[in-house]
Write a protein that holds these residues in place. Structure first.
Motif, PDB file in Angstrom:
ATOM      1  N   TYR A  84      -7.284   4.676  -8.113  1.00  0.00           N
ATOM      2  CA  TYR A  84      -7.084   5.903  -7.331  1.00  0.00           C
ATOM      3  C   TYR A  84      -6.250   6.888  -8.125  1.00  0.00           C
ATOM      4  CZ  TYR A  84      -8.317   3.205  -3.094  1.00  0.00           C
ATOM      5  OH  TYR A  84      -8.940   2.437  -2.156  1.00  0.00           O
ATOM      6  N   VAL A 107       5.511   5.840  -0.388  1.00  0.00           N
ATOM      7  CA  VAL A 107       4.603   4.767  -0.786  1.00  0.00           C
ATOM      8  C   VAL A 107       4.506   3.721   0.323  1.00  0.00           C
ATOM      9  CG1 VAL A 107       4.206   2.962  -2.512  1.00  0.00           C
ATOM     10  CG2 VAL A 107       4.970   5.207  -3.229  1.00  0.00           C
ATOM     11  N   ARG A 145      -6.687  -1.333  -7.385  1.00  0.00           N
ATOM     12  CA  ARG A 145      -7.293  -0.175  -6.701  1.00  0.00           C
ATOM     13  C   ARG A 145      -6.362   1.019  -6.770  1.00  0.00           C
ATOM     14  NH1 ARG A 145      -9.618  -2.941  -1.817  1.00  0.00           N
ATOM     15  NH2 ARG A 145     -11.804  -3.158  -2.329  1.00  0.00           N
ATOM     16  N   MET A 146      -5.061   0.769  -6.497  1.00  0.00           N
ATOM     17  CA  MET A 146      -4.070   1.839  -6.586  1.00  0.00           C
ATOM     18  C   MET A 146      -4.178   2.534  -7.938  1.00  0.00           C
ATOM     19  SD  MET A 146      -1.952   2.750  -4.252  1.00  0.00           S
ATOM     20  CE  MET A 146      -0.204   2.766  -3.900  1.00  0.00           C
ATOM     21  N   THR A 187       1.335   1.302   1.502  1.00  0.00           N
ATOM     22  CA  THR A 187       1.255  -0.113   1.183  1.00  0.00           C
ATOM     23  C   THR A 187       2.345  -0.792   2.011  1.00  0.00           C
ATOM     24  OG1 THR A 187       2.255  -1.441  -0.530  1.00  0.00           O
ATOM     25  CG2 THR A 187       1.872   0.777  -1.120  1.00  0.00           C
ATOM     26  N   GLU A 237       2.825   1.789  -8.114  1.00  0.00           N
ATOM     27  CA  GLU A 237       3.764   2.005  -7.019  1.00  0.00           C
ATOM     28  C   GLU A 237       5.007   2.691  -7.548  1.00  0.00           C
ATOM     29  OE1 GLU A 237       2.531  -1.960  -4.475  1.00  0.00           O
ATOM     30  OE2 GLU A 237       4.194  -2.002  -5.880  1.00  0.00           O
ATOM     31  N   LEU A 283      -4.145   1.920   1.488  1.00  0.00           N
ATOM     32  CA  LEU A 283      -5.105   2.342   0.471  1.00  0.00           C
ATOM     33  C   LEU A 283      -5.581   1.174  -0.392  1.00  0.00           C
ATOM     34  CD1 LEU A 283      -3.704   5.801  -0.625  1.00  0.00           C
ATOM     35  CD2 LEU A 283      -5.583   5.293   0.911  1.00  0.00           C
ATOM     36  N   PRO A 284      -4.691   0.281  -0.833  1.00  0.00           N
ATOM     37  CA  PRO A 284      -5.185  -0.828  -1.664  1.00  0.00           C
ATOM     38  C   PRO A 284      -6.243  -1.659  -0.942  1.00  0.00           C
ATOM     39  CG  PRO A 284      -2.803  -0.719  -1.788  1.00  0.00           C
ATOM     40  CD  PRO A 284      -3.231   0.286  -0.753  1.00  0.00           C
TER      41      PRO A 284
END
Ligand code: SF4
Ligand code: SF4
Lengths: 467, 83
Positions: B55, A171, B51-52, A175, A193, A66-67
């Motif tokens: 989101y 998670v 970005r995390m 990532t 995170e 996602l990042p």
């Protein structure tokens, strides 16, 4: 599996204490379906916890990064532009679920749903720490003491540790997990995170440790509309009322049929093993997750009594009423056809996907510019996305208007694998070749080393209007 | 009121928080598939968040909105007291 009849008394007592929500203590079962469920749970948990550790060409094999806004699935890299594939995949999953439900009822719930899988894992831990069902009930009835505190503390400690590990792995799907591990060990986790590890861990602990069957009853939409997916040929867990009733205890060795009794000895074991605390003898209920624990345990009882098995069994309504069963019925056929069509479409389009993307963005600051030698010039930024696994060199060409000149011609544009390059270009046209204020032009991008990699994209060329 | 009390409290909380959670998850996925937060912020300027982070913030904002919606739905479900 002895001394069961005494326990009936105990459940009623506990049920009164928990007037609102009766705490359910599912009794451990063994048998065919229990082993099936055990292997299902074990392989799914294995997949979940070990999945992110799989490597492929030197990177995490499956990573929903996602990042970086990229999904890696073995050979493929998916970009936000490929969202349509994800949507198709979800549709396929939904139809597959409908199909399985129409055929075999709630097998998803009983064997594969994360709620079931983690609840089983938590129940396993609970049994290891607190002991059998009877011991758990006794412990909960006892007043608080140092011993009880120690047992409860141990259980929750293990539960919470396990939940945090679950959150961490969660998670790790999003990532890169090796870096995540390194950051965790050196206490350098990013705030988000850390947040999601705790959030997911907490959700696991709450859902699998505390909420359990309530998730199925109150939160799961699937449970509510199961009746819409069932028909008379769907496999469901049911109790053979005709054979079982009138239920009741009996003397050992007596012939129950001459005594006017049914096959059910009313031992209530089927209720004790039920993770949702229902009595299957009352008929199909929406709380029933189809785990077949009651089938296993009742078969054991039937064996012990020397009766025929399957008083509680996987069966269909039609079979139960002695009617003809049919496997390929219209709804099943429709699901199968839909499923095949969408799957084939998905896989062919993934296979034919060109891993190269091109976006054309006009320079916003000026419409056009007239050069000293009377040419009209437009400026664009090209966004070149190399979605392939290797770096490539591309050549650029333009067309659509006679005599277009691409300034800054070059030996090829280099883009790394998985990178996006912003590439500015200036394009000139002779003024008398433009018939309108805005004319369409085309950009063609081809990989120099691979003919299959080519894309075309249109843009607009602006100019003055003389006519 | 007595009718209301029949619904277990867990179910009431769940009825508000859970559907909104699901919808907000879907909205977050759709929204951030279409828009890259870093690019949007690049245009309008913003705080220094990863970005995390965007989101996550996006998800909770959506959740706030959708749960507000659920609360209102539950509220209007109550029969009016007509005297
Ligand atoms: S386990 Fe079988 S015999 Fe025992 S109560 Fe249930 S249906 Fe009857
Ligand atoms: S009734 Fe039987 S199959 Fe249904 S949830 Fe209870 S134990 Fe599982």
């Amino acid at each position: 599996m002895t001394e069961k009849n005494t326990q009936n008394v105990e459940i009623t007592a506990v049920e009164e204490v928990y007037a609102k929500r009766k705490k359910i203590y599912p009794r451990q079962v063994t048998g065919l379906f229990a082993s099936l469920r055990f292997s299902g749970v074990l392989s799914l948990l294995g997949l979940y916890y070990l999945g992110p550790l799989m490597q492929w060409n030197g990177r995490q094999a499956i990573l929903f990064d996602l990042p970086a806004r990229k999904f890696y699935i073995f050979e493929w890299i998916f970009w936000p532009q490929d969202f349509i594939y994800l949507a198709a995949l979800l549709i396929i999953a939904a139809i597959a679920l409908f199909l399985v439900t129409a055929l075999a009822g709630r097998v998803w719930c009983g064997y594969a749903c994360p709620q079931t899988v983690w609840t089983e894992a938590f129940l396993w831990i609970e049994r290891k720490v607190e002991g059998s069902r009877a011991k758990q009930i006794k412990l909960d009835k006892k007043g608080w003491s140092w011993g009880k505190f120690r047992i409860k503390f141990t259980k929750h400690f293990i539960w919470i540790t396990f939940s945090l590990l679950t959150g961490f792995v969660f998670v790790g799907w999003f990532t890169p997990i090796t870096e995540l591990t390194a950051r965790t060990l050196s206490f350098e986790l990013g705030p988000w995170e850390a947040f999601w590890i705790f959030f997911y861990g907490f959700a696991t602990y709450g859902n699998a440790g505390w909420m359990r069957e309530q998730v199925c009853m109150y939160m799961c939409p699937y449970a509510r509309f199961q009746s819409a997916m069932f028909d008379k040929n769907t496999l469901v867990i049911s109790y053979d009322e005709e054979r079982g009733e009138p239920r009741g205890p009996r003397k050992k060795g007596s012939d129950y049929q001459t005594d006017g009794k049914g096959a059910c000895v009313d031992c209530s074991l089927c209720v004790q093993v039920c993770p949702t605390g229902i009595d299957i003898r009352d008929g199909l209920q929406y709380q029933c997750i189809g785990c077949a624990a009651c089938v296993d345990v009742c078969n054991e009882v039937m064996d012990k009594m020397g009766y025929q098995r399957n008083l509680v069994s996987y069966t269909t309504e039609n079979a139960l009423h002695g009617k003809k069963e049919s496997f390929f019925r219209p709804r099943v056929l429709i699901y199968i056809i839909l499923l095949s069509v969408i799957s084939v479409a998905l896989f062919t389009s993934i296979a034919q996907r060109v891993p190269l993307g091109l976006d054309v963005i006009r320079d916003r600051s000026s419409l056009y510019r007239e050069t000293d030698d009377g040419m009209i010039e437009n400026v664009y930024t090209l966004k070149i996305m190399n979605m392939d696994l290797k770096p490539h060199r591309y050549s650029l060409a333009v067309g659509g208007i006679d005599g277009l000149i691409l300034k800054k011609q070059n030996k090829g544009i280099h883009v790394d694998s998985g990178a996006v390059l912003n590439y500015p270009v200036r394009i000139q046209a002779e003024a008398d070749k433009l018939n309108a204020a805005s004319t369409e032009l085309m950009f063609y991008l081809n990989a120099i080393d691979d003919d299959a990699l080519s894309v075309a994209k249109e843009g607009r060329f602006l100019g003055p209007v003389y006519k | 009121m007595s009718e209301d009390n029949k619904v277990p409290t867990v179910q009431r909380f769940v009825a508000i928080l859970w559907p909104s959670f699901v919808v907000s998850g879907i909205a977050t996925i759709l929204f951030f598939t279409a828009f890259d937060p870093i690019e949007i912020i690049g245009c309008v300027g913003g705080w220094d968040v990863s970005r995390m982070g965007y989101y996550s913030i996006g998800f909770f904002l959506f959740w706030l909105l959708t749960s507000l919606n659920s609360v209102l739905t539950c509220y209007f479900l109550k029969p009016c007291a007509i005297k």
